[in-house]
Write a protein that holds these residues in place. Structure first.
Motif, PDB file in Angstrom:
ATOM      1  N   LEU A 275       0.980  -1.243   0.123  1.00  0.00           N
ATOM      2  CA  LEU A 275      -0.119  -0.079   0.128  1.00  0.00           C
ATOM      3  C   LEU A 275       0.811   1.152  -0.029  1.00  0.00           C
ATOM      4  CD1 LEU A 275      -2.939   1.304   0.277  1.00  0.00           C
ATOM      5  CD2 LEU A 275      -2.513   1.284   2.594  1.00  0.00           C
TER       6      LEU A 275
ATOM      7  N   GLU B 103      -4.484   6.661  -1.777  1.00  0.00           N
ATOM      8  CA  GLU B 103      -3.761   5.439  -1.469  1.00  0.00           C
ATOM      9  C   GLU B 103      -4.081   4.446  -2.414  1.00  0.00           C
ATOM     10  OE1 GLU B 103      -4.747   4.717   2.586  1.00  0.00           O
ATOM     11  OE2 GLU B 103      -3.453   6.242   3.380  1.00  0.00           O
TER      12      GLU B 103
ATOM     13  N   VAL C 213      -2.789   0.153  -3.944  1.00  0.00           N
ATOM     14  CA  VAL C 213      -2.142  -1.065  -3.755  1.00  0.00           C
ATOM     15  C   VAL C 213      -1.404  -1.402  -5.321  1.00  0.00           C
ATOM     16  CG1 VAL C 213      -2.462  -3.540  -3.321  1.00  0.00           C
ATOM     17  CG2 VAL C 213      -3.686  -1.842  -2.152  1.00  0.00           C
TER      18      VAL C 213
ATOM     19  N   ARG D 211       1.860  -6.335   2.439  1.00  0.00           N
ATOM     20  CA  ARG D 211       0.790  -7.223   2.587  1.00  0.00           C
ATOM     21  C   ARG D 211       1.448  -8.421   3.009  1.00  0.00           C
ATOM     22  NH1 ARG D 211      -3.836  -4.788   0.518  1.00  0.00           N
ATOM     23  NH2 ARG D 211      -3.939  -2.804   1.691  1.00  0.00           N
TER      24      ARG D 211
ATOM     25  N   ALA E 188      -7.553  -0.474  -0.161  1.00  0.00           N
ATOM     26  CA  ALA E 188      -6.570  -0.063   0.698  1.00  0.00           C
ATOM     27  C   ALA E 188      -6.839  -0.835   2.329  1.00  0.00           C
ATOM     28  CB  ALA E 188      -6.799   1.573   1.099  1.00  0.00           C
TER      29      ALA E 188
ATOM     30  N   THR F 265      -7.549  -4.101   4.508  1.00  0.00           N
ATOM     31  CA  THR F 265      -7.400  -5.254   4.239  1.00  0.00           C
ATOM     32  C   THR F 265      -8.535  -6.334   4.923  1.00  0.00           C
ATOM     33  OG1 THR F 265      -6.158  -5.637   6.425  1.00  0.00           O
ATOM     34  CG2 THR F 265      -4.672  -5.047   4.438  1.00  0.00           C
TER      35      THR F 265
END
Length: 667
Positions: A36, A43, A45, A69, A109, A111
């Motif tokens: 991220l 933002e 990924v 991640r 953004a 999880t």
């Protein structure tokens, strides 16, 4: 100690950016992990594609990555290599290839969705037992093909050429059983061209391999379902992955076999954004991993047929139908100049429909044109229902009382009178599936008639419900577009009627005859699969055309040979390699001017750069479109030119929207 993460993001131009990250011993990030990062005011990924000690970006302009991640295993180096190859070959940014291939929920953004899916997947039962059940006996040709596929070692491209109903699916399944039985970690990717073909094949796979986890990947899944199935494949738990073209970009760390069913189908070519061919990427991926790939079809693409003829592919043949006593249907032509149609149907076809109704058998009428009529017109002044935003007619959809453009989706009410002269007697011209359905209902009021097309199957699950009704015998006459032409096994279907196929004979698209032949052979193959005597009736005004003669003889070999000879003489694919530059602008002159500049920006003798021309469908949604074709008899020469050319095109200042397509299917 800080390190530099090179992260690919889904952006239209440069897509790899440098970010700082504290690389502490024992907790270093890995190439292939997701990260991220801040990007502009938002933002985003991205995927880590490289880790470096330093960056060429000034220190004061470097930003810090926000998170890595770690709960997700990294994407493999082989997957990253596939993304890089696709980006280079199709001349798109790496991030634009890599990121859309991941589930949308994985690119959020937050999880939360990822953590939820991982917990759910951990609870799923997985017997991991590859032993198949209910293995039917194969005929000698099927057994030879299944053993050739199951026993292939290394990169082995195999073209499985089998007539409709020859049991290609059974060959796939028994070859899969051999691969899974030999390697208990093996994963197999099976691809089909359309979503509506997945339920039947999925049911067959689940019944044959009850102890094997199966994942499906296609755009019809919800985002949560797609995330769960993608993760099952990524973790290696899903041993068989079934999907449409987007499945070729899925993460499969233990991939050992790829199967491309109906490999000729143009649906394997993405027509927007990254215009990739899933079939071609599958062949490259098989070569990269040194594994077998099977391309199956009753009407192979000319490219694959040419590869088989020149020895690049090994050809396996299934010349007979798999069911005992089942033979290919008789194909007859009905001359519409002699047998004048009524409600679009000739007396010969009407009589054949009636006889099937009396015997309790099913019939299929194939018309690749949805709606009620292609256009309405005023016979007094000649007005036609043209779309105000496109170079196309608005199609009459009578049940909805609407005119609809199938290109820009503009809808409007049917006018009560001609907008030009006020005449109230507006007439439909031509026939679509809705009008044929109306005519059949009048001719056979007692018959159970079902129409399957894009209009009748808009709701999720409606297509499968319709096909299930046909399989249960609850339908007497089925009317459909290309949705019904391939892959379906209708046991009681003994008659196929083909309406209005002639228009493709005179198309300016050099692939039109290849596609029409494949379409006719595929839809004809729906009849007589259970051993019942069957026939195909084709209504035409050009019965002497050699294409129809080849269809009557079920003679793909000669037809393909003749077409390849024509292509060779005309210097067309597969003997020539092409790329198409398209431009869109509010005015056609603006698009043409951009293409003329593009033509002259990089003089070369290595390729042929044709003059820009308007596209066949010039205007869509108030945007004019033009195109410029680049050709070469050398793929490396074409790619070398395109690499330099695209850099110059990106540097040109223009408000024109342009896109480059390599190996275009529609010119």
């Amino acid at each position: 100690m800080a390190c530099i993460l090179q992260i690919a993001l889904d952006t239209p131009l440069d897509s790899v950016f440098d970010y700082r990250w504290p690389c502490e011993p024992g907790s270093e990030p890995l190439v292939g992990q997701l990260a991220l990062v801040p990007f502009g005011r938002r933002e985003a990924v991205g995927v880590i594609v490289a880790i470096k000690a330093s960056s060429e970006v000034p220190e004061d302009k470097l930003k810090d990555a926000l998170a890595v991640r770690g709960q997700l295993a990294p994407l493999s180096p082989q997957w990253l290599a596939l993304a890089r190859f696709a980006a280079d070959y199709y001349h798109r940014p790496l991030g634009e290839v890599a990121m859309p291939g991941l589930p949308k929920n994985l690119r959020l953004a937050s999880t939360v969705a990822l953590d939820r899916a991982l917990k759910k997947l951990a609870k799923l039962a997985d017997d991991h037992d590859p032993a198949p059940v209910d293995m039917p006996a194969l005929n000698p040709a099927q057994r030879q093909a299944a053993d050739a596929i199951g026993g292939a070692q290394g990169f082995a491209p195999l073209l499985l050429y089998g007539v409709t109903g020859s049991g290609k699916t059974e060959v796939y399944l028994q070859a899969c059983a051999q691969v899974l039985g030999r390697d208990h970690d093996a994963q197999i990717l099976i691809m089909v061209p359309e979503i509506n073909l997945t339920p039947q094949l999925e049911a067959n796979i689940r019944a044959r391999f009850p102890g094997v986890m199966l994942a499906t990947l296609h755009s019809g899944l919800s985002e949560g379902e797609r995330m769960l199935h993608w993760l099952a494949a990524h973790q290696g738990r899903a041993r068989i992955v079934l999907g449409t073209r987007l499945a070729i970009l899925s993460s499969l760390p233990h991939l050992k076999l790829i199967v491309i069913d109906e490999e000729h189908d143009p649906s394997y070519k993405q027509q927007e954004g990254l215009r990739y061919s899933a079939r071609d990427l599958a062949v490259w991926r098989a070569r990269q991993l040194a594994i077998p790939i099977v391309l199956g079809s009753a009407t192979p693409s000319l490219e694959s047929w040419h590869h088989a003829q020149t020895g690049r592919y090994r050809r396996l043949e299934l010349r007979e139908r798999a069911v005992r006593d089942a033979v290919l249907p008789r194909v007859k032509l009905i001359d519409m100049e002699r047998d004048k149609p009524k409600e679009g149907l000739t007396s010969t076809l009407i009589a054949a429909l009636r006889s099937r109704l009396e015997r309790g058998e099913q019939s299929l009428l194939f018309l690749n044109r949805r709606g009620y009529a292609p256009v309405i017109c005023c016979e007094a002044c000649g007005w036609i229902s043209d779309c105000t935003r496109c170079s196309a007619h608005m199609v009459l959809h009578r049940p909805e009382r609407r005119l609809r453009c199938h290109h820009c989706s503009l809808e409007m009410r049917i006018p009560h009178a001609c907008p030009t002269c006020g005449n109230i007697d507006l007439q439909p011209l031509g026939r679509g599936t809705q009008r044929v359905e109306e005519g059949l209902s009048a001719l056979f009021p007692q018959a159970r008639i079902l129409r399957i097309d894009a209009d009748s199957t808009r709701l999720k699950g409606s297509a499968q419900a319709a096909f299930d009704a046909v399989h249960r015998g609850e339908v007497d006459i089925l009317i459909g577009t290309q949705m019904v032409a391939k892959g379906h096994d209708f046991k009681k279907l003994t008659l196929v009627g083909v309406l209005n196929p002639d228009t493709a004979l005179f198309s300016q698209d050099y692939r039109a005859s290849e596609r029409l032949f494949a379409q006719l052979m595929q839809v004809a193959g729906r009849a007589g699969r259970a051993g019942l005597e069957s026939e195909v009736l084709i209504q035409s005004r050009y019965c002497q055309h050699p294409l129809y003669g080849a269809v009557m003889r079920h003679d793909y070999d000669r037809f393909a040979g003749d077409l390849l000879e024509e292509r060779h003489q005309a210097a067309l694919p597969p003997f020539m390699y092409q790329a198409l530059l398209r431009a869109e602008a509010p005015e056609l002159a603006t698009a043409i001017a951009f293409l003329e500049s593009a033509r002259d920006v990089l003089p070369t003798d290595a390729v042929v750069i044709n003059d820009p021309i308007p596209m066949t469908m010039t205007r869509v949604h108030n945007v004019d479109r033009a195109q410029l074709l680049v050709e070469s008899n050398s793929r490396p020469a074409l790619q070398t030119f395109l690499t330099a050319w695209v850099d110059l095109l990106r540097a040109m200042k223009t408000r024109v929207r342009w896109s480059l397509e390599v190996d275009p299917l529609d010119i």
